[in-house]
Structure formats: structure tokens, C-alpha cells
Motif scaffolding. Structure first.
Motif, PDB file in Angstrom:
ATOM      1  N   ASP A   1       3.978   2.635  -1.754  1.00 34.29           N
ATOM      2  CA  ASP A   1       5.126   1.884  -2.261  1.00 34.29           C
ATOM      3  C   ASP A   1       4.852   0.381  -2.360  1.00 34.29           C
ATOM      4  O   ASP A   1       5.371  -0.286  -3.245  1.00 34.29           O
ATOM      5  N   VAL A   2       4.045  -0.151  -1.464  1.00 34.21           N
ATOM      6  CA  VAL A   2       3.851  -1.604  -1.415  1.00 34.21           C
ATOM      7  C   VAL A   2       2.476  -2.075  -1.898  1.00 34.21           C
ATOM      8  O   VAL A   2       2.295  -3.265  -2.142  1.00 34.21           O
ATOM      9  N   ALA A   3       1.523  -1.177  -2.053  1.00 30.15           N
ATOM     10  CA  ALA A   3       0.150  -1.607  -2.334  1.00 30.15           C
ATOM     11  C   ALA A   3      -0.182  -1.735  -3.809  1.00 30.15           C
ATOM     12  O   ALA A   3      -1.218  -2.284  -4.152  1.00 30.15           O
ATOM     13  N   GLY A   4       0.647  -1.255  -4.676  1.00 32.15           N
ATOM     14  CA  GLY A   4       0.323  -1.301  -6.101  1.00 32.15           C
ATOM     15  C   GLY A   4       0.437  -2.690  -6.682  1.00 32.15           C
ATOM     16  O   GLY A   4       0.957  -3.605  -6.055  1.00 32.15           O
ATOM     17  N   PRO A   5      -0.054  -2.849  -7.899  1.00 32.51           N
ATOM     18  CA  PRO A   5       0.017  -4.158  -8.558  1.00 32.51           C
ATOM     19  C   PRO A   5       1.465  -4.496  -8.931  1.00 32.51           C
ATOM     20  O   PRO A   5       2.292  -3.615  -9.092  1.00 32.51           O
TER      21      PRO A   5
END
Length: 141
Positions: free
Chosen positions: A130-134
Motif C-alpha cells: 500500500d505504501v511502497a509504490g510510486p
């Protein structure tokens, strides 16, 4: 930046990535403050949103696909890549954002097989995708 296809991935995972032109990925790992748990995250930049959808959907069709893990070279968490981590209790998640597929794997650094840690691993792996994408905004895809 690492090659998309890694030696520790399952054959079906390698096939899906190779057949969909995944060349490189951004790979990172995170270790909790106690040094007991590792979350490995990979962001796969694919040629376009359609290709990312194909990869995401192909992974959904697999009963098992080992995403592989990325470990720190030294320090806490580095021993998670020692030996065969596949017998450990593992939680994996995947998510698609535009032309990116984000993969996460959470496990105990000591390869624990305990089911008692499953809720923690599940929460960590899910939060990681949920938080690591671009960051993408309209016009910046």
C-alpha cells in the motif's frame, strides 16, 4: 535497481515476468526495530498499464508463485536470505498502480514456521504494497 527475474523466484513467476517484458525492478527490504521480521518489496515498472494488468491477473491465476525476497547485504535481516526461506511462514501481497506492479513478502528472519506470527506478517506485507509504490498523479503515469 535489480533485474526483474531473480534466481530465488518460482519458475511460474519467472515465466510471467519474462513473457511480459519486465527487465528491471526497484527492490528494497525493511526490518522491524527488533530485527526479527523482514519485509521485502519489489516495484516492477512495466511498459504500460495493460501489461501491468496482465502480470497482476496472471499472478492471481497461480495457486502458488514465489516472488523471491530481497535482503539487506549486512546487519539486521541479512540472514533471512541464508538457507531456504521457503519453509518459513510467509505472507505475500501484490498490487497494481497504473503501469506498476508492487510485490511484498514478509517473514521472520530466523525462518520461523510458527502460525502465531501470521497476523503480523499479513499486516506487514499488506501495508508494504500500500505504501511502497510510486506516487502517480494525473498526467504523471
Amino acid at each position: 535497481v535489480q533485474p526483474c527475474v531473480q534466481s530465488d523466484m518460482s519458475a511460474n513467476m519467472k515465466d510471467i515476468l519474462t513473457s511480459n517484458s519486465c527487465k528491471n525492478e526497484i527492490a528494497a527490504s525493511y526490518v522491524d526495530d527488533s530485527g526479527q521480521y523482514l519485509v521485502s518489496v519489489k516495484v516492477l515498472p512495466l511498459p504500460d498499464q495493460h501489461t501491468a494488468s496482465v502480470v497482476y491477473d496472471d499472478l492471481a491465476k497461480e495457486s502458488a508463485a514465489d516472488f523471491g525476497i530481497w535482503c539487506p547485504k549486512d546487519g539486521p535481516g541479512s540472514s533471512a536470505c541464508d538457507g531456504d526461506y521457503r519453509s518459513a511462514t510467509i505472507k505475500q501481497y501484490r498490487e497494481q498502480q497504473h503501469r506498476y506492479v508492487i510485490l511484498s513478502v514478509a517473514l521472520a528472519v530466523n525462518h520461523s514456521e510458527s502460525s502465531a506470527i501470521t497476523p503480523w506478517l499479513d499486516a506487514a506485507a499488506k501495508k508494504a504494497v500500500d505504501v511502497a509504490g510510486p506516487d502517480n498523479w494525473s498526467g504523471n503515469q
